[in-house]
Motif scaffolding. Structure first.
Motif, PDB file in Angstrom:
ATOM      1  N   LEU A  35       0.823  -1.224   0.000  1.00  0.00           N
ATOM      2  CA  LEU A  35       0.000   0.000   0.000  1.00  0.00           C
ATOM      3  C   LEU A  35       0.847   1.259   0.000  1.00  0.00           C
ATOM      4  N   LEU A  39       0.021   5.083  -1.397  1.00  0.00           N
ATOM      5  CA  LEU A  39      -0.913   5.734  -0.469  1.00  0.00           C
ATOM      6  C   LEU A  39      -0.156   6.465   0.645  1.00  0.00           C
ATOM      7  N   TYR A  98      -9.418   4.166  -3.431  1.00  0.00           N
ATOM      8  CA  TYR A  98      -9.578   2.716  -3.257  1.00  0.00           C
ATOM      9  C   TYR A  98      -8.252   2.019  -3.038  1.00  0.00           C
ATOM     10  N   GLY A 106      -5.689  -8.441  -9.043  1.00  0.00           N
ATOM     11  CA  GLY A 106      -5.612  -9.240 -10.279  1.00  0.00           C
ATOM     12  C   GLY A 106      -6.819 -10.124 -10.508  1.00  0.00           C
ATOM     13  N   LYS A 107      -7.922  -9.841  -9.807  1.00  0.00           N
ATOM     14  CA  LYS A 107      -9.126 -10.671  -9.975  1.00  0.00           C
ATOM     15  C   LYS A 107     -10.298  -9.860 -10.507  1.00  0.00           C
ATOM     16  N   MET A 110     -11.630  -4.751  -7.898  1.00  0.00           N
ATOM     17  CA  MET A 110     -11.747  -3.300  -7.738  1.00  0.00           C
ATOM     18  C   MET A 110     -12.512  -2.655  -8.890  1.00  0.00           C
ATOM     19  N   CYS A 134      -5.168   9.318 -10.042  1.00  0.00           N
ATOM     20  CA  CYS A 134      -4.194   8.234  -9.853  1.00  0.00           C
ATOM     21  C   CYS A 134      -2.810   8.770 -10.209  1.00  0.00           C
ATOM     22  N   ASN A 138       1.053   4.885 -11.585  1.00  0.00           N
ATOM     23  CA  ASN A 138       0.284   3.805 -10.950  1.00  0.00           C
ATOM     24  C   ASN A 138      -0.628   3.170 -12.007  1.00  0.00           C
ATOM     25  N   ARG A 143      -5.781   1.689 -14.832  1.00  0.00           N
ATOM     26  CA  ARG A 143      -6.547   0.751 -15.664  1.00  0.00           C
ATOM     27  C   ARG A 143      -8.028   0.745 -15.277  1.00  0.00           C
TER      28      ARG A 143
HETATM   29  C1  LIG Z   1      -5.068  -0.140  -7.578  1.00  0.00           C
HETATM   30  C2  LIG Z   1      -5.533  -1.534  -7.219  1.00  0.00           C
HETATM   31  C3  LIG Z   1      -6.806  -1.480  -6.401  1.00  0.00           C
HETATM   32  C4  LIG Z   1      -5.813  -2.279  -8.529  1.00  0.00           C
HETATM   33  O1  LIG Z   1      -6.117  -3.617  -8.221  1.00  0.00           O
HETATM   34  P1  LIG Z   1      -6.347  -4.684  -9.374  1.00  0.00           P
HETATM   35  O2  LIG Z   1      -6.485  -6.004  -8.765  1.00  0.00           O
HETATM   36  O3  LIG Z   1      -5.335  -4.480 -10.438  1.00  0.00           O
HETATM   37  O4  LIG Z   1      -7.712  -4.169  -9.943  1.00  0.00           O
HETATM   38  P2  LIG Z   1      -8.933  -5.042 -10.315  1.00  0.00           P
HETATM   39  O5  LIG Z   1      -9.506  -5.679  -9.086  1.00  0.00           O
HETATM   40  O6  LIG Z   1      -9.871  -4.184 -11.102  1.00  0.00           O
HETATM   41  O7  LIG Z   1      -8.323  -6.153 -11.236  1.00  0.00           O
HETATM   42  C5  LIG Z   1      -7.883  -5.827 -12.515  1.00  0.00           C
HETATM   43  C6  LIG Z   1      -7.059  -6.982 -13.007  1.00  0.00           C
HETATM   44  O8  LIG Z   1      -7.755  -8.197 -12.797  1.00  0.00           O
HETATM   45  C7  LIG Z   1      -7.934  -8.867 -14.037  1.00  0.00           C
HETATM   46  N1  LIG Z   1      -9.332  -9.343 -14.052  1.00  0.00           N
HETATM   47  C8  LIG Z   1     -10.408  -8.634 -14.405  1.00  0.00           C
HETATM   48  N2  LIG Z   1     -11.523  -9.398 -14.292  1.00  0.00           N
HETATM   49  C9  LIG Z   1     -11.102 -10.590 -13.855  1.00  0.00           C
HETATM   50  C10 LIG Z   1     -11.774 -11.779 -13.554  1.00  0.00           C
HETATM   51  N3  LIG Z   1     -13.126 -11.876 -13.674  1.00  0.00           N
HETATM   52  N4  LIG Z   1     -11.046 -12.819 -13.140  1.00  0.00           N
HETATM   53  C11 LIG Z   1      -9.716 -12.708 -13.019  1.00  0.00           C
HETATM   54  N5  LIG Z   1      -9.029 -11.592 -13.290  1.00  0.00           N
HETATM   55  C12 LIG Z   1      -9.720 -10.557 -13.705  1.00  0.00           C
HETATM   56  C13 LIG Z   1      -7.736  -7.885 -15.130  1.00  0.00           C
HETATM   57  O9  LIG Z   1      -7.167  -8.525 -16.233  1.00  0.00           O
HETATM   58  C14 LIG Z   1      -6.821  -6.887 -14.486  1.00  0.00           C
HETATM   59  O10 LIG Z   1      -5.496  -7.280 -14.641  1.00  0.00           O
HETATM   60  P3  LIG Z   1      -4.603  -6.532 -15.671  1.00  0.00           P
HETATM   61  O11 LIG Z   1      -4.750  -5.055 -15.369  1.00  0.00           O
HETATM   62  O12 LIG Z   1      -3.258  -7.071 -15.384  1.00  0.00           O
HETATM   63  O13 LIG Z   1      -5.179  -6.884 -17.008  1.00  0.00           O
HETATM   64  C15 LIG Z   1      -4.440  -2.305  -6.411  1.00  0.00           C
HETATM   65  O14 LIG Z   1      -3.327  -2.468  -7.232  1.00  0.00           O
HETATM   66  C16 LIG Z   1      -4.037  -1.588  -5.130  1.00  0.00           C
HETATM   67  O15 LIG Z   1      -4.729  -1.639  -4.131  1.00  0.00           O
HETATM   68  N6  LIG Z   1      -2.863  -0.915  -5.185  1.00  0.00           N
HETATM   69  C17 LIG Z   1      -2.309  -0.210  -4.024  1.00  0.00           C
HETATM   70  C18 LIG Z   1      -3.156   0.983  -3.609  1.00  0.00           C
HETATM   71  C19 LIG Z   1      -3.445   1.924  -4.758  1.00  0.00           C
HETATM   72  O16 LIG Z   1      -2.637   2.119  -5.641  1.00  0.00           O
HETATM   73  N7  LIG Z   1      -4.653   2.511  -4.714  1.00  0.00           N
HETATM   74  C20 LIG Z   1      -5.094   3.441  -5.733  1.00  0.00           C
HETATM   75  C21 LIG Z   1      -4.617   4.819  -5.471  1.00  0.00           C
HETATM   76  S1  LIG Z   1      -5.181   5.917  -6.758  1.00  0.00           S
END
Ligand SMILES: CC(C)(COP(=O)(O)OP(=O)(O)OC[C@H]1O[C@@H](n2cnc3c(N)ncnc32)[C@H](O)[C@@H]1OP(=O)(O)O)[C@@H](O)C(=O)NCCC(=O)NCCS
Length: 185
Positions: A35, A39, A98, A106-107, A110, A134, A138, A143
């Motif tokens: 985090l 953050l 968030y 990766g699921k 979010m 963002c 990041n 995305r």
């Molecule tokens: C930012 C953050 C929330 C993003 O999380 P994330 O898991 O990438 O986001 P999502 O839950 O939307 O998942 C998206 C990924 O899951 C994959 N995905 C989407 N639907 C899916 C499904 N049904 N099954 C499996 N994977 C899936 C996508 O392919 C995507 O991966 P990719 O971008 O590599 O293609 C996370 O990285 C985080 O908490 N980071 C630290 C704090 C932070 O940066 N907060 C934001 C400040 S602005």
């Protein structure tokens, strides 16, 4: 009654309450390095008391029409948070922040959680504009608005201090008239 956003059988957003400080602090504790990269509040969150203060403010915000946070529950367990910083009622604008625990990333959790909040902001809170900011590097965070059809408005230069350096912030927004709720599915 507190609103609950049921995204699917496995994924539910519930307003976070102060009594959840222990479990939320444990999640932060387990994910500090993950985090901290993006953050700014991680180092100042040192004990469950700090988290309780945060949740008292957040739940107070919910009760009084100000910003508040939803806990993200996946298969019943808390995996992160998505929240409104505030509601500008005069201009009908809100913004979202968030984070997810590392093992829940990766699921697609979010993306669906943010879509649920955008829908809630437009349909239940009467908002007209929702935006997120963002850090420019990041890419995982960016995305999310990109894949939900937000418009990139521009970059705010050195808009956030992260422990020992400034970061630029990319601003993304979506308007009520543009929002296509089905994009999330
Ligand atoms: C930012 C953050 C929330 C993003 O999380 P994330 O898991 O990438 O986001 P999502 O839950 O939307 O998942 C998206 C990924 O899951 C994959 N995905 C989407 N639907 C899916 C499904 N049904 N099954 C499996 N994977 C899936 C996508 O392919 C995507 O991966 P990719 O971008 O590599 O293609 C996370 O990285 C985080 O908490 N980071 C630290 C704090 C932070 O940066 N907060 C934001 C400040 S602005």
């Amino acid at each position: 009654m507190d609103p609950i956003i049921s995204i699917s059988h496995d994924l539910v957003l519930k307003v976070l309450r102060p009594c959840e400080a222990g479990v939320l602090f444990s999640l932060v504790q387990k994910n500090r390095a993950h985090l901290r990269e993006w953050l700014p509040w991680v180092d100042s969150t040192r004990s469950p008391v700090d988290t309780r203060k945060f949740l008292e403010m957040s739940y107070g915000g919910f009760l009084h029409g100000a910003g508040f946070n939803f806990g993200i529950r996946h298969h019943g367990g808390l995996v992160g948070l998505v929240g409104f910083h505030g509601f500008d009622m005069a201009n009908r604008i809100t913004s979202l922040g968030y984070w997810l625990s590392e093992d829940a990333c990766g699921k697609g959790i979010m993306r669906e959680a943010v879509a649920g909040c955008v829908q809630y902001a437009f349909s239940d809170r009467g908002m007209n504009r929702v935006y997120v900011r963002c850090a420019t590097n990041n890419f995982r965070s960016k995305r999310i608005p990109e894949s939900l059809g937000f418009t990139h408005e521009g970059t705010q230069r050195e808009a956030e201090w992260l422990y020992d350096h400034f970061v630029d912030l990319d601003v993304y927004s979506v308007l009520a008239a543009e929002w296509d709720g089905s994009i999330a599915t």
